[in-house]
Design an enzyme around this catalytic site. Structure first.
Site, PDB file in Angstrom:
ATOM      1  N   GLU A 152      44.853  42.983  27.965  1.00 24.99           N
ATOM      2  CA  GLU A 152      46.222  42.463  27.993  1.00 24.99           C
ATOM      3  C   GLU A 152      46.684  41.886  26.655  1.00 24.99           C
ATOM      4  O   GLU A 152      46.888  40.678  26.517  1.00 24.99           O
ATOM      5  CB  GLU A 152      46.368  41.387  29.084  1.00 24.99           C
ATOM      6  CG  GLU A 152      46.289  41.958  30.472  1.00 24.99           C
ATOM      7  CD  GLU A 152      46.680  40.965  31.559  1.00 24.99           C
ATOM      8  OE1 GLU A 152      47.062  41.391  32.640  1.00 24.99           O
ATOM      9  OE2 GLU A 152      46.592  39.742  31.317  1.00 24.99           O
ATOM     10  N   HIS A 173      41.993  32.227  42.598  1.00 25.70           N
ATOM     11  CA  HIS A 173      42.517  33.596  42.577  1.00 25.70           C
ATOM     12  C   HIS A 173      41.736  34.452  43.573  1.00 25.70           C
ATOM     13  O   HIS A 173      40.533  34.614  43.451  1.00 25.70           O
ATOM     14  CB  HIS A 173      42.365  34.160  41.169  1.00 25.70           C
ATOM     15  CG  HIS A 173      43.122  35.420  40.917  1.00 25.70           C
ATOM     16  ND1 HIS A 173      42.911  36.589  41.608  1.00 25.70           N
ATOM     17  CD2 HIS A 173      44.106  35.696  40.029  1.00 25.70           C
ATOM     18  CE1 HIS A 173      43.727  37.522  41.148  1.00 25.70           C
ATOM     19  NE2 HIS A 173      44.461  36.999  40.194  1.00 25.70           N
ATOM     20  N   ARG A 220      40.902  32.043  26.317  1.00 25.37           N
ATOM     21  CA  ARG A 220      40.713  33.415  25.835  1.00 25.37           C
ATOM     22  C   ARG A 220      41.850  33.806  24.896  1.00 25.37           C
ATOM     23  O   ARG A 220      42.802  33.052  24.730  1.00 25.37           O
ATOM     24  CB  ARG A 220      40.618  34.394  27.011  1.00 25.37           C
ATOM     25  CG  ARG A 220      41.866  34.435  27.871  1.00 25.37           C
ATOM     26  CD  ARG A 220      41.734  35.443  29.008  1.00 25.37           C
ATOM     27  NE  ARG A 220      42.818  35.309  29.961  1.00 25.37           N
ATOM     28  CZ  ARG A 220      42.941  36.007  31.076  1.00 25.37           C
ATOM     29  NH1 ARG A 220      42.023  36.904  31.387  1.00 25.37           N
ATOM     30  NH2 ARG A 220      43.963  35.820  31.884  1.00 25.37           N
ATOM     31  N   GLU A 224      44.728  46.411  37.246  1.00 20.49           N
ATOM     32  CA  GLU A 224      44.507  45.205  38.058  1.00 20.49           C
ATOM     33  C   GLU A 224      45.641  45.122  39.081  1.00 20.49           C
ATOM     34  O   GLU A 224      46.808  45.048  38.703  1.00 20.49           O
ATOM     35  CB  GLU A 224      44.522  43.942  37.185  1.00 20.49           C
ATOM     36  CG  GLU A 224      43.452  43.931  36.117  1.00 20.49           C
ATOM     37  CD  GLU A 224      43.477  42.654  35.260  1.00 20.49           C
ATOM     38  OE1 GLU A 224      44.171  41.689  35.633  1.00 20.49           O
ATOM     39  OE2 GLU A 224      42.827  42.645  34.211  1.00 20.49           O
ATOM     40  N   TRP A 259      48.026  31.540  38.840  1.00 20.99           N
ATOM     41  CA  TRP A 259      48.683  31.179  37.573  1.00 20.99           C
ATOM     42  C   TRP A 259      50.194  31.037  37.634  1.00 20.99           C
ATOM     43  O   TRP A 259      50.812  30.666  36.651  1.00 20.99           O
ATOM     44  CB  TRP A 259      48.317  32.196  36.495  1.00 20.99           C
ATOM     45  CG  TRP A 259      48.425  33.634  36.914  1.00 20.99           C
ATOM     46  CD1 TRP A 259      47.394  34.429  37.347  1.00 20.99           C
ATOM     47  CD2 TRP A 259      49.606  34.451  36.966  1.00 20.99           C
ATOM     48  NE1 TRP A 259      47.857  35.699  37.660  1.00 20.99           N
ATOM     49  CE2 TRP A 259      49.208  35.737  37.434  1.00 20.99           C
ATOM     50  CE3 TRP A 259      50.951  34.252  36.658  1.00 20.99           C
ATOM     51  CZ2 TRP A 259      50.105  36.794  37.607  1.00 20.99           C
ATOM     52  CZ3 TRP A 259      51.846  35.306  36.834  1.00 20.99           C
ATOM     53  CH2 TRP A 259      51.429  36.548  37.303  1.00 20.99           C
TER      54      TRP A 259
END
Ligand code: GAL
Length: 641
Positions: A149, A371, A110, A320, A328
């Site tokens: 972000e 996650h 991304r 978030e 990560w």
């Protein structure tokens, strides 16, 4: 700053495109039953919204929004511009950002775009227009998020041909003539003069360091590209919608000026991953990291809460919130039971309007399989689910009040982070760390803090103002300082550069009413402290000041360490924990601010009505006649004022 009443609420990040449509209604009903208000969707779904160029498929998004809305949830709709679909690259083969080595970054994750690419900006404008028209008045949508972000994965600085062209344009506008640029940068130094803007390159791949003025201009340019990119979207959204617009910032990211981006937004939000940050980016001793490995650093979250409250001019969220192990960081521990609740309450105590957990259900596929979410991949509740439910119940019982206005202010300036990255002078000089350690020292004394932007022009609400490491103090701040009645602590390394990254003459710090000249500076390895007779030491950095002002403290070798004229103090070095605690306690005493050295891992924050106490320790702490449970939070009403 802000004392207006708030409606505090919880939320979650959800990806309807990841799940069978038949599951949406059950998910929505469970979110509502849990006590959630907000659900953020859409920010990575471009390929499903527009599977082929111009071929829109938004019916599924209509139905997802309807389903969530029918359950009583309010939607935050994200523009999907952080994940351009694969076909975008065929339309704009040169849209990829290039790394420092000049290599294009590739498709398959991304944020694969260059902020300066006009064609990609136009595509973003197009999809934003489509979404804003379609959902700008949708009764279930109640807020927007632009992109996702900015700067994540090191994506602000791009060394692409596209960036080069945009940089030259930016320089031409800023300097008007190559001669003016040569003068401003001091290009005479190594025969670096340019005859035209087209000769100027990007400051990478030079034989040795590029001119710091060149590097600094590039940092300012790169930040401006983020501001412009974001503004394309906010301008369009505002034409079609009255809902507030947010962006989700990150932790310890300084690559662009968040205050400048924030000026175009209604709400600042940030993504809080306390354990990931502790493992991945916090500079601290191994012992400290071990102690807080399942809780997160006791000040890291609070610092960003206060920073983003300033960026949002009072309005801020957590978009978030870490719910369990992430995927990560170098190590990804399980949070202690209680932390998913503590983190949320800490945000509310600092004035957050909303805390949204990331994410609803753990994905069993692709990059973030490891996650955690509020639900496991099999839809059974994960531990944070019940903690979120507890917070929701508690919120229902708490009065809706904002955070209290603090009496202590700390300046944060993104350009200073760039300046000291460009020219650290000592290997471990870090602007972020200098400010963060100052913040930590204040919090250890039990103080509530407001962060101020570098152009803050009104210091009058504060009893104590601090500005460590601000490379160039702004004219409004200096003017405010000149008439400020409270105490201030400026330095080290403050007002040490001009805007064009030259050394000012007369020499720094050039502060109103203070006769002082920084005649020499030195950087030192961290194991070479310069002791202060009263306790503690200067480390990393110190300055030799010539002054006729009062020398409050000097180092053992006789260099002034702390000087003052009236309420204005200048600190001529990077004070360690012990020295800072001592100096700040004395300043607070003089300013009439009550301090109390808090037990290790315990922190407090006043809201408008309550004093909140957060125990980041893995053991209970007895304090002021109360027991604060391990990983627990406690609140008591403040005496009526
Ligand atoms: C954030 C990001 C999310 C997700 C999350 C995982 O940085 O915005 O999309 O990747 O990290 O912790």
């Amino acid at each position: 700053m802000m004392t207006t009443p708030l409606k505090r609420a919880l939320g979650v990040c959800y990806y309807p495109e990841h799940w069978e449509e038949s599951q949406w209604a059950t998910d929505a009903a469970r979110m509502a039953a849990l006590g959630l208000t907000w659900v953020r969707i859409g920010e990575f779904a471009w390929a499903r919204m527009e599977p082929q160029p111009g071929k829109l498929e938004l019916d599924w998004l209509d139905r997802a929004i309807d389903t969530l809305g029918a359950a009583g949830l309010k939607v935050v709709l994200g523009t999907p511009t952080a994940t351009p679909p694969r076909w975008m690259l065929d339309r704009h083969p040169d849209m990829l950002a290039h790394d420092r080595e000049g290599r294009p970054r590739s498709f398959g994750s991304r944020r694969h775009y260059d902020f300066a690419h006009e064609g990609y900006r136009a595509e973003c404008a197009r999809i934003t227009e489509i979404l804003a028209r379609r959902y700008g008045r949708n009764p279930h949508v109640a807020a927007w998020q632009t992109d996702n972000e900015y700067a994540c994965h090191d994506t602000v600085l791009s060394y692409s041909p596209v960036a080069l062209k945009a940089f030259r344009n930016w320089l031409a506008q800023r300097y008007q003539s190559p001669q003016a640029l040569n003068r401003a940068w001091g290009n005479v130094f190594w025969s670096m003069d340019y005859a035209s803007f087209d000769e100027i390159g990007l400051p990478n791949l030079t034989v040795t360091e590029a001119n710091p003025a060149h590097q600094m201009a590039f940092r300012r340019f790169a930040s401006d590209m983020v501001v412009e990119f974001n503004r394309v979207q906010t301008t369009i959204i505002r034409r079609h919608s009255d809902y507030p617009i947010a962006h989700n910032y990150m932790g310890q990211i300084t690559d662009f000026d968040h205050f400048a981006v924030g000026a175009d937004l209604d709400i600042a939000s940030w993504d809080a991953y306390p354990l990931g940050f502790l493992s991945d980016r916090l500079t601290a001793s191994p012992e400290h990291k071990r102690r807080f490995v399942r809780q997160g650093d006791p000040d890291f979250q609070a610092f960003h809460h206060d920073l983003y409250r300033a960026v949002g001019r009072g309005r801020w969220w957590i978009m978030e919130q870490q719910p369990g192990p992430v995927n990560w960081a170098p190590w990804n521990p399980d949070p202690l039971p209680g932390m998913a609740r503590l983190w949320a309450w800490e945000a509310f105590a600092h004035g957050a309007e909303a805390v949204c957990y990331f994410r609803w259900r753990q994905a069993p596929f692709a990059q973030e399989q490891m996650h955690a979410g509020l639900l496991r991949p099999d839809s059974a509740p994960a531990p944070a689910h019940d903690e979120a439910a507890q917070v929701a119940r508690e919120l229902a019982e708490m009065p809706d009040q904002g955070t209290a206005e603090a009496k202590v202010a700390l300046v944060f300036d993104y350009a200073s982070a760039w300046a000291w990255e460009v020219q650290p002078q000592g290997r471990d000089f870090s602007y972020f760390r200098l400010v963060f350690e100052t913040y930590r020292a204040l919090r250890r004394l039990g103080l509530s803090i407001d962060v101020l932007p570098p152009d803050a022009a009104d210091l009058s609400p504060y009893a104590l103002v601090l500005a460590p490491g601000v490379a160039t103090l702004s004219a409004p701040f200096l003017a405010a300082l000149a008439t400020y009645k409270g105490l201030s602590l400026i330095g080290p390394r403050s007002n040490a550069k001009t805007v064009e990254f030259a050394t000012p003459v007369p020499l720094p710090p050039n502060l109103p009413g203070l006769d002082a000249t920084v005649a020499r500076v030195e950087s030192l390895p961290p194991d070479v402290p310069v002791h202060l007779p009263a306790g503690g030491a200067l480390r990393h950095w110190r300055e030799k000041v010539e002054t006729s002002a009062t020398v409050v403290e000097q180092s053992l070798d006789g260099w002034p360490a702390l000087i003052r004229a009236a309420g204005l103090h200048y600190l001529a070095g990077w004070a360690d924990e012990v020295a800072l605690a001592r100096i700040l306690t004395r300043l607070c005493d003089e300013a009439g601010l009550a301090t109390e050295a808090l037990p290790e891992g315990l922190r407090q924050r006043d809201s408008a009505t309550h004093r909140f106490v957060f125990n980041y320790n893995a053991e209970p702490v007895h304090w002021q006649g109360r027991e604060i449970p391990a990983a627990g939070v406690d609140w008591q009403p403040l005496p009526a004022r």
